[in-house]
Design a protein around this motif. Structure first.
Motif, PDB file in Angstrom:
ATOM      1  N   TYR A   1       0.922  -1.130   0.061  1.00  0.00           N
ATOM      2  CA  TYR A   1       0.199   0.045  -0.050  1.00  0.00           C
ATOM      3  C   TYR A   1       0.821   1.398   0.003  1.00  0.00           C
ATOM      4  O   TYR A   1       0.350   2.213  -0.639  1.00  0.00           O
ATOM      5  CB  TYR A   1      -1.047   0.090   0.972  1.00  0.00           C
TER       6      TYR A   1
ATOM      7  N   LEU B   1       2.095   1.875  -3.628  1.00  0.00           N
ATOM      8  CA  LEU B   1       0.739   2.457  -4.194  1.00  0.00           C
ATOM      9  C   LEU B   1       0.525   3.835  -3.957  1.00  0.00           C
ATOM     10  O   LEU B   1       0.110   4.820  -4.724  1.00  0.00           O
ATOM     11  CB  LEU B   1      -0.397   1.642  -3.951  1.00  0.00           C
ATOM     12  N   ALA B   2       0.669   4.162  -2.606  1.00  0.00           N
ATOM     13  CA  ALA B   2       0.324   5.561  -2.097  1.00  0.00           C
ATOM     14  C   ALA B   2       1.589   6.627  -2.839  1.00  0.00           C
ATOM     15  O   ALA B   2       0.999   7.542  -3.406  1.00  0.00           O
ATOM     16  CB  ALA B   2       0.636   5.725  -0.617  1.00  0.00           C
ATOM     17  N   VAL B   3       2.640   6.255  -2.863  1.00  0.00           N
ATOM     18  CA  VAL B   3       3.609   6.969  -3.703  1.00  0.00           C
ATOM     19  C   VAL B   3       3.314   7.180  -5.277  1.00  0.00           C
ATOM     20  O   VAL B   3       3.489   8.307  -5.627  1.00  0.00           O
ATOM     21  CB  VAL B   3       5.125   6.430  -3.472  1.00  0.00           C
TER      22      VAL B   3
ATOM     23  N   ASP C   1       0.113  10.396  -2.894  1.00  0.00           N
ATOM     24  CA  ASP C   1      -0.416  10.620  -1.833  1.00  0.00           C
ATOM     25  C   ASP C   1       0.640  10.358  -0.642  1.00  0.00           C
ATOM     26  O   ASP C   1       0.701   9.143  -0.177  1.00  0.00           O
ATOM     27  CB  ASP C   1      -1.607   9.658  -1.486  1.00  0.00           C
ATOM     28  N   TYR C   2       1.301  11.566  -0.425  1.00  0.00           N
ATOM     29  CA  TYR C   2       2.664  11.151   0.573  1.00  0.00           C
ATOM     30  C   TYR C   2       2.091  11.022   1.954  1.00  0.00           C
ATOM     31  O   TYR C   2       2.813  10.594   2.716  1.00  0.00           O
ATOM     32  CB  TYR C   2       3.806  12.264   0.454  1.00  0.00           C
ATOM     33  N   GLU C   3       1.193  11.728   2.526  1.00  0.00           N
ATOM     34  CA  GLU C   3       0.658  11.550   3.683  1.00  0.00           C
ATOM     35  C   GLU C   3       0.168  10.108   3.994  1.00  0.00           C
ATOM     36  O   GLU C   3       0.358   9.377   5.172  1.00  0.00           O
ATOM     37  CB  GLU C   3      -0.739  12.577   4.026  1.00  0.00           C
ATOM     38  N   ALA C   4      -0.675   9.429   3.195  1.00  0.00           N
ATOM     39  CA  ALA C   4      -0.861   8.138   3.264  1.00  0.00           C
ATOM     40  C   ALA C   4       0.456   7.072   3.130  1.00  0.00           C
ATOM     41  O   ALA C   4       0.513   6.231   4.237  1.00  0.00           O
ATOM     42  CB  ALA C   4      -1.788   7.525   2.043  1.00  0.00           C
ATOM     43  N   TYR C   5       1.390   7.619   2.427  1.00  0.00           N
ATOM     44  CA  TYR C   5       2.718   6.786   2.435  1.00  0.00           C
ATOM     45  C   TYR C   5       3.403   6.978   3.888  1.00  0.00           C
ATOM     46  O   TYR C   5       3.459   5.708   4.265  1.00  0.00           O
ATOM     47  CB  TYR C   5       3.788   7.436   1.367  1.00  0.00           C
ATOM     48  N   LYS C   6       3.310   8.288   4.245  1.00  0.00           N
ATOM     49  CA  LYS C   6       3.896   8.149   5.693  1.00  0.00           C
ATOM     50  C   LYS C   6       3.059   7.267   6.499  1.00  0.00           C
ATOM     51  O   LYS C   6       3.837   6.721   7.647  1.00  0.00           O
ATOM     52  CB  LYS C   6       4.017   9.732   6.094  1.00  0.00           C
ATOM     53  N   GLY C   7       1.821   7.572   6.723  1.00  0.00           N
ATOM     54  CA  GLY C   7       0.957   6.732   7.352  1.00  0.00           C
ATOM     55  C   GLY C   7       1.357   5.147   7.333  1.00  0.00           C
ATOM     56  O   GLY C   7       1.535   4.564   8.451  1.00  0.00           O
ATOM     57  N   PHE C   8       1.380   4.551   6.352  1.00  0.00           N
ATOM     58  CA  PHE C   8       1.596   3.275   5.975  1.00  0.00           C
ATOM     59  C   PHE C   8       2.997   3.093   6.739  1.00  0.00           C
ATOM     60  O   PHE C   8       3.500   1.800   7.113  1.00  0.00           O
ATOM     61  CB  PHE C   8       1.923   2.663   4.576  1.00  0.00           C
ATOM     62  N   GLN C   9       4.131   3.745   6.293  1.00  0.00           N
ATOM     63  CA  GLN C   9       5.592   3.586   6.824  1.00  0.00           C
ATOM     64  C   GLN C   9       5.597   3.460   8.502  1.00  0.00           C
ATOM     65  O   GLN C   9       6.100   2.843   9.059  1.00  0.00           O
ATOM     66  CB  GLN C   9       6.483   4.759   6.451  1.00  0.00           C
TER      67      GLN C   9
ATOM     68  N   ALA D   1      -1.120  10.874   9.734  1.00  0.00           N
ATOM     69  CA  ALA D   1      -0.558  10.051   8.577  1.00  0.00           C
ATOM     70  C   ALA D   1      -1.459   8.653   8.660  1.00  0.00           C
ATOM     71  O   ALA D   1      -1.791   8.392   7.555  1.00  0.00           O
ATOM     72  CB  ALA D   1       0.593   9.950   8.811  1.00  0.00           C
ATOM     73  N   ARG D   2      -1.793   8.351   9.803  1.00  0.00           N
ATOM     74  CA  ARG D   2      -2.666   7.188   9.745  1.00  0.00           C
ATOM     75  C   ARG D   2      -3.910   7.098   9.342  1.00  0.00           C
ATOM     76  O   ARG D   2      -4.408   6.182   8.563  1.00  0.00           O
ATOM     77  CB  ARG D   2      -2.805   6.620  11.307  1.00  0.00           C
TER      78      ARG D   2
ATOM     79  N   ALA E   1      -4.680   9.153   7.036  1.00  0.00           N
ATOM     80  CA  ALA E   1      -4.626   9.343   5.528  1.00  0.00           C
ATOM     81  C   ALA E   1      -4.392   7.932   4.945  1.00  0.00           C
ATOM     82  O   ALA E   1      -4.942   7.721   3.810  1.00  0.00           O
ATOM     83  CB  ALA E   1      -3.484  10.048   5.256  1.00  0.00           C
ATOM     84  N   ALA E   2      -3.694   7.080   5.619  1.00  0.00           N
ATOM     85  CA  ALA E   2      -3.308   5.792   5.075  1.00  0.00           C
ATOM     86  C   ALA E   2      -4.619   4.856   4.914  1.00  0.00           C
ATOM     87  O   ALA E   2      -4.796   4.203   4.041  1.00  0.00           O
ATOM     88  CB  ALA E   2      -2.079   5.007   6.240  1.00  0.00           C
TER      89      ALA E   2
ATOM     90  N   PHE F   1      -6.701   6.050   2.023  1.00  0.00           N
ATOM     91  CA  PHE F   1      -5.997   5.673   0.954  1.00  0.00           C
ATOM     92  C   PHE F   1      -6.217   4.086   0.586  1.00  0.00           C
ATOM     93  O   PHE F   1      -6.729   3.505  -0.423  1.00  0.00           O
ATOM     94  CB  PHE F   1      -4.466   5.653   0.848  1.00  0.00           C
TER      95      PHE F   1
ATOM     96  N   MET G   1      10.541   2.109   4.974  1.00  0.00           N
ATOM     97  CA  MET G   1      11.037   0.797   5.892  1.00  0.00           C
ATOM     98  C   MET G   1      11.292  -0.333   5.212  1.00  0.00           C
ATOM     99  O   MET G   1      11.611  -1.391   5.703  1.00  0.00           O
ATOM    100  CB  MET G   1       9.555   0.436   6.758  1.00  0.00           C
TER     101      MET G   1
END
Lengths: 147, 339
Positions: free
Chosen positions: A49, A52-54, A58-66, B168-169, B171-172, B175, B253
């Motif tokens: 995910y 896919l976010a990158v 959608d960098y905010e979502a990317y940050k969230g998944f990270q 961020a969560r 937003a994740a 998405f 990560m």
């Protein structure tokens, strides 16, 4: 000569112990192994995910998944290292202790050398995979650049 | 008496209570599998204070011995503590740590650079400080590292840290729902993430979904050097340092498995080789410690669900603050806080 034989036998015992550990983990700690696999699957999913976010910008979502990966990965990492490592070294202990007392006159500090050989074996194996993968990556990049 | 011999040195037999050691290591394993890196610190605290090896190092300070490169029994015991911390918490028999990642092409240069840095750092610590640290100085340095960890623990529960995480969560989550929708509609095509990879000794360049990225190899090398040095100096592994590092520099990560495995493997292999070459020996009761760690790390995740993470961070933050202060004051100023 004695040292060479000692290290060769030790290496063999380490490889066998590793296999024994894998077998016992599956037999005795099935629940543990399944739980670890489940968590790793979750990490894979978040990783997918995040890419896919990158791709979607959608960098905010990317940050969230990270962050979600980070929160799951580090406890898993520590847990695996602590559990599997102590289990492996406990299985190796009878050989380490026996060789320490039986070879006392021939090999000084055999217990420590057995432990060190085990760590060295795993390090070399990891190092080999690093070099192999680096070479493959370099070769693939070269090939791609040609076309 | 059920005491067992830890080591024999300079005509003295250092004995420990195996039950206390076992219980302590269960506690260490439990911490490791619930809050992570703080377990290494607790292992160090156990060897120095709970088992009383620190007192033995002070007592035998200046007593002449001839053991490998060592002539001072106190300094030998100090290095034995450092090596024992390593053996209890960071001996890694787990190369399967790196069994998931998707963009491994980029992992290796960074991982190799970091690994090399760690080997050099560990060797610099072993040969530069081995046999030179008095137990007081060691305690002082150990105390400072613990204070840094305490700060990290407290930061985790601050509103600032929480706010950045939750935004961020959310937003994740949004998405993810969108992707699920696209997947159902059959509009999700296969994607190729990384293209145009170029390697050189100093950097790796690549395109990631149309954007150009440059990763400089010396950054992980320098950080590896630092982690390797500090972790071999104190003997508590590199875990306490690698987690904040990822957060701080924003590394993706997927690099984590390779680098974290290397952090442990290369650092420990290098440090162990150094200790053995200097003549430090493993104490056999380490085996009792492994039993404790095994039990603790097995029960940890099963009991964790009953304890909120924030409470654990605060609890261990307070503990780290006190232990850190205790060692820093004792090591550098000779002030002894109870117990």
């Amino acid at each position: 000569m004695i040292s060479i034989i000692f290290f060769a036998v030790t290496l063999g015992v380490i490889v066998l112990t590793e296999r024994l550990e894998g077998f016992l983990l599956r037999k005795l700690f099935r629940g543990y192994s399944e739980e670890i696999e489940k968590i790793e699957g979750e990490i894979e999913e978040y990783n997918f995910y995040s890419i896919l976010a990158v791709a979607a910008g959608d960098y905010e979502a990317y940050k969230g998944f990270q962050q979600m990966i980070s929160d799951i990965y580090w406890p898993l990492f520590f847990r695996k290292v602590m559990f599997n490592t102590s289990f492996f070294f406990l299985l190796l202990t009878p050989y380490a202790v026996l060789s320490h007392y039986l070879l006392n006159d021939l090999i000084h500090n055999a217990f420590s050398w057995v432990i060190f050989t085990a760590v060295l074996y795993f390090t070399i194996r990891l190092g080999y995979s690093l070099i192999r993968e680096s070479y493959n990556a370099w070769k693939a990049a070269k090939l791609r650049a040609k076309f | 008496m059920i005491d067992v011999t830890w080591i024999e040195i300079a005509g003295h037999t250092i004995k420990i209570n195996p039950i206390i050691y076992l219980l302590w290591c269960i506690w260490v394993g439990w911490i490791f599998s619930t809050v992570g890196a703080f377990g290494g610190i607790m292992a160090g605290f156990g060897h120095i204070t709970v088992l009383g090896l620190g007192d033995w190092a002070s007592k035998l300070k200046g007593v002449k011995i001839s053991k490998g490169f060592y002539t001072d029994a106190g300094k030998y015991i100090t290095d034995n503590i450092r090596m024992s911390n390593t053996a209890i918490t960071w001996l890694n028999a787990l190369s399967s740590t790196i069994n998931w990642y998707t963009q491994k092409r980029l992992v290796w240069p960074a991982a190799i650079a970091m690994g090399l840095g760690m080997v050099f750092g560990a060797q610099a610590a072993v040969w530069g400080t081995g046999g030179k640290l008095s137990v007081a100085l060691y305690k002082g340095i150990f105390g400072i590292v613990i204070l840094v960890v305490a700060f990290y623990m407290f930061y985790q529960v601050t509103p600032r840290a929480k706010a950045s995480k939750s935004k961020a969560r959310e937003a994740a989550q949004r998405f993810r729902e969108r992707v699920e929708q696209l997947r159902k509609e059959g509009r999700l095509h296969e994607l190729e993430g990384i293209t145009n990879v170029k390697y050189s000794l100093s950097k790796v360049e690549f395109d990631f979904f149309g954007e150009h990225f440059v990763a400089k190899n010396y950054v992980p090398f320098v950080y590896g050097l630092l982690i390797g040095f500090v972790s071999a100096l104190v003997g508590i592994g590199g875990g306490f340092a690698i987690v904040p590092f990822y957060v701080a520099i924003g590394w993706p990560m997927y690099i984590a498995p390779a680098v974290s495995a290397l952090t442990v493997f290369l650092n420990q292999c290098s440090a162990l080789a150094g200790w053995l070459a200097r003549g430090v020996e493993f104490a056999f009761p380490i085996v009792i410690g492994w039993v404790g760690i095994l039990i603790g790390s097995y029960i940890g995740p099963r009991t964790q669900k009953y304890l909120p993470m924030d409470a654990l961070f605060v609890l261990f933050g307070i503990l780290a603050l006190y232990v850190g202060l205790r060692y820093t004051l004792a090591g550098f100023f000779g002030i002894h806080l109870p117990p």
